[in-house]
Design an enzyme around this catalytic site. Structure first.
Site, short mmCIF file in Angstrom:
data_model
loop_
_atom_site.label_atom_id
_atom_site.label_comp_id
_atom_site.label_asym_id
_atom_site.label_seq_id
_atom_site.Cartn_x
_atom_site.Cartn_y
_atom_site.Cartn_z
N LYS A 167 -1.79 -11.96 4.47
CA LYS A 167 -0.50 -11.98 3.43
C LYS A 167 1.09 -11.80 4.79
O LYS A 167 1.83 -12.32 4.69
CB LYS A 167 -0.52 -11.16 2.35
CG LYS A 167 -1.18 -11.26 1.10
CD LYS A 167 -1.05 -10.13 -0.09
CE LYS A 167 -1.37 -8.86 0.53
NZ LYS A 167 -2.71 -8.76 0.66
N ARG A 179 1.81 -5.34 -7.22
CA ARG A 179 0.27 -5.32 -6.94
C ARG A 179 -0.01 -4.47 -8.23
O ARG A 179 -1.31 -3.91 -8.42
CB ARG A 179 0.00 -3.81 -5.94
CG ARG A 179 -0.80 -4.40 -4.79
CD ARG A 179 -0.94 -3.53 -3.92
NE ARG A 179 -1.77 -3.70 -2.54
CZ ARG A 179 -1.61 -3.66 -1.39
NH1 ARG A 179 0.44 -4.27 -0.98
NH2 ARG A 179 -2.45 -4.42 -0.61
N ARG A 211 -9.46 -5.48 12.92
CA ARG A 211 -7.59 -5.05 13.14
C ARG A 211 -7.67 -3.62 12.60
O ARG A 211 -7.65 -3.01 13.55
CB ARG A 211 -6.84 -5.56 11.41
CG ARG A 211 -5.43 -4.76 12.15
CD ARG A 211 -4.66 -5.29 11.16
NE ARG A 211 -4.74 -4.87 9.82
CZ ARG A 211 -4.68 -5.30 8.75
NH1 ARG A 211 -3.03 -6.19 8.66
NH2 ARG A 211 -4.56 -5.03 7.55
N ARG A 263 -4.98 2.24 12.00
CA ARG A 263 -4.84 1.84 10.88
C ARG A 263 -5.55 3.32 10.02
O ARG A 263 -6.50 2.33 10.13
CB ARG A 263 -4.75 0.82 10.26
CG ARG A 263 -2.53 0.90 9.74
CD ARG A 263 -2.72 -1.07 9.81
NE ARG A 263 -3.30 -0.47 7.75
CZ ARG A 263 -2.33 -1.83 6.74
NH1 ARG A 263 -1.80 -2.68 7.71
NH2 ARG A 263 -3.34 -1.87 5.76
N ARG A 287 -10.22 -0.48 -1.32
CA ARG A 287 -8.99 -0.60 -1.32
C ARG A 287 -9.59 -2.35 -2.06
O ARG A 287 -8.36 -2.94 -2.79
CB ARG A 287 -8.46 -1.56 0.01
CG ARG A 287 -8.05 -0.17 0.71
CD ARG A 287 -7.83 -0.13 2.52
NE ARG A 287 -6.76 -1.30 2.46
CZ ARG A 287 -6.81 -1.51 4.08
NH1 ARG A 287 -7.08 -1.29 4.80
NH2 ARG A 287 -6.05 -2.77 4.72
P1 B4P Z 1 -2.98 -9.35 7.56
O1 B4P Z 1 -2.12 -10.33 7.24
O2 B4P Z 1 -2.33 -8.30 7.74
O3 B4P Z 1 -3.65 -8.24 6.14
P2 B4P Z 1 -2.29 -8.04 4.82
O4 B4P Z 1 -3.25 -9.02 3.21
O5 B4P Z 1 -1.31 -8.14 4.26
O6 B4P Z 1 -2.36 -7.18 4.53
P3 B4P Z 1 -3.14 -5.37 3.31
O7 B4P Z 1 -3.58 -5.91 2.26
O8 B4P Z 1 -4.47 -4.36 4.49
O9 B4P Z 1 -2.26 -4.21 3.41
P4 B4P Z 1 -0.87 -3.49 3.19
O10 B4P Z 1 0.62 -2.94 4.01
O11 B4P Z 1 0.15 -4.86 2.18
O12 B4P Z 1 -4.62 -9.69 7.84
C1 B4P Z 1 -5.65 -9.03 8.45
C2 B4P Z 1 -6.39 -9.27 10.05
O13 B4P Z 1 -6.71 -10.67 8.74
C3 B4P Z 1 -5.04 -9.22 10.27
O14 B4P Z 1 -5.92 -8.45 11.74
C4 B4P Z 1 -4.92 -10.44 11.32
O15 B4P Z 1 -5.01 -10.56 12.47
C5 B4P Z 1 -6.18 -11.01 10.33
N1 B4P Z 1 -6.11 -12.26 9.62
C6 B4P Z 1 -5.15 -12.64 9.48
N2 B4P Z 1 -5.08 -14.21 8.73
C7 B4P Z 1 -6.64 -15.15 9.33
C8 B4P Z 1 -7.40 -15.65 9.25
N3 B4P Z 1 -6.41 -17.11 8.88
N4 B4P Z 1 -8.37 -16.14 10.17
C9 B4P Z 1 -9.06 -14.75 10.85
N5 B4P Z 1 -7.98 -13.46 10.94
C10 B4P Z 1 -7.24 -13.87 10.47
O16 B4P Z 1 -1.16 -2.53 1.75
C11 B4P Z 1 -2.20 -1.05 2.87
C12 B4P Z 1 -2.02 0.17 1.90
O17 B4P Z 1 -0.64 0.38 1.23
C13 B4P Z 1 -2.58 -0.35 0.25
O18 B4P Z 1 -3.57 0.18 0.31
C14 B4P Z 1 -1.35 0.71 -0.91
O19 B4P Z 1 -2.52 2.03 -0.77
C15 B4P Z 1 -0.57 0.65 -0.05
N6 B4P Z 1 0.42 -0.29 -0.56
C16 B4P Z 1 1.21 -1.52 -0.10
N7 B4P Z 1 2.33 -1.90 -1.50
C17 B4P Z 1 1.23 -1.22 -2.18
C18 B4P Z 1 1.85 -1.74 -3.74
N8 B4P Z 1 2.72 -2.44 -3.98
N9 B4P Z 1 1.83 -0.50 -5.11
C19 B4P Z 1 1.21 0.46 -4.63
N10 B4P Z 1 0.38 0.39 -3.01
C20 B4P Z 1 0.89 -0.18 -2.12
#
Ligand code: B4P
Length: 194
Positions: A14, A89, A128, A134, A146
């Site tokens: 995302k 979420r 990552r 992190r 998670r």
């Molecule tokens: P990202 O793109 O970083 O992953 P994400 O889905 O955005 O992140 P995430 O769910 O971890 O975190 P968030 O900060 O929202 O990709 C991950 C990895 O994959 C990267 O290294 C990237 O390079 C790689 N990648 C991407 N695309 C790829 C592809 N096509 N092929 C190969 N590799 C690829 O949440 C963190 C914490 O914050 C949660 O656990 C929760 O505690 C809290 N939180 C956040 N929002 C909340 C909410 N609304 N309500 C309650 N708690 C919340």
């Protein structure tokens, strides 16, 4: 206004796709994960409380993230649109977002879900974690927590948008550019129908 919810489990890509989308479409990126990590790095009371939960892979309380989003919407009144990344979420967050946007007469245009299986998610997050610093990426147990939180509390949010006929999903496995092209095709079709 184009208001997109980018949806998917932790590590689905995302944040990665959001970075490319904001450049192409000039939207404001609202990532609750980034906002919470900002609070943590500033050492605020909210950040200290959130950190305890995030380090265990647990969602932070709805009212905390809803308050942060409300504040950001107010601070960006002239935006062309928003990408909501990692929010909503829970179904309660989705209901609150609809209410916030209703008062601005700018509803959600649609949700795009990135579909990625659990093994790939674990692989990406651990990779990552090697250099992101992190704590929630470094530990396989926290990563599984998670993913479980996602299945229990977040996956039902897809049904909320399906009921409004606003849900689309795409394969989140492939190169970043292949996935970006698929997301752009959907967004362009929404823009053409606005
Ligand atoms: P990202 O793109 O970083 O992953 P994400 O889905 O955005 O992140 P995430 O769910 O971890 O975190 P968030 O900060 O929202 O990709 C991950 C990895 O994959 C990267 O290294 C990237 O390079 C790689 N990648 C991407 N695309 C790829 C592809 N096509 N092929 C190969 N590799 C690829 O949440 C963190 C914490 O914050 C949660 O656990 C929760 O505690 C809290 N939180 C956040 N929002 C909340 C909410 N609304 N309500 C309650 N708690 C919340």
């Amino acid at each position: 206004m184009l208001n997109l919810v980018l949806f998917g489990p932790p590590g689905a890509g995302k944040g990665t796709q959001s970075q490319k989308l904001i450049e192409k479409y000039g939207l404001i990126h609202l990532s609750t994960g980034d906002l919470l990590r900002g609070e943590i790095s500033q050492g605020t009371e909210l950040g200290l409380e959130a950190k305890k939960l995030m380090d265990q892979g647990i969602l932070v309380p709805d009212e905390v993230v809803i308050g942060m989003i409300s504040h950001k919407l107010d601070a960006n009144k002239d935006a062309k649109g928003f990408i909501f990344d990692g929010f909503p979420r829970t179904v309660a967050q989705a209901e609150a977002l609809d209410r916030l946007l209703e008062s601005k007469n700018a509803p959600i245009s649609g949700m795009i879900a990135l579909e990625v299986h659990d093994k790939e998610l674990e692989y990406r997050l651990l990779l990552r974690g090697k250099d992101s610093g992190r704590p929630d990426d470094a530990n396989p147990e926290v990563i599984r927590k998670r993913i479980n939180e996602y299945n229990d509390k977040t996956a039902p949010v897809a049904g909320f948008y399906k009921n409004q006929d606003k849900f689309k999903s795409i394969n989140g496995i492939g190169t970043v550019d292949e996935i970006f092209d698929a997301v752009c095709r959907l967004l362009d079709s929404w823009l053409a129908n606005q």
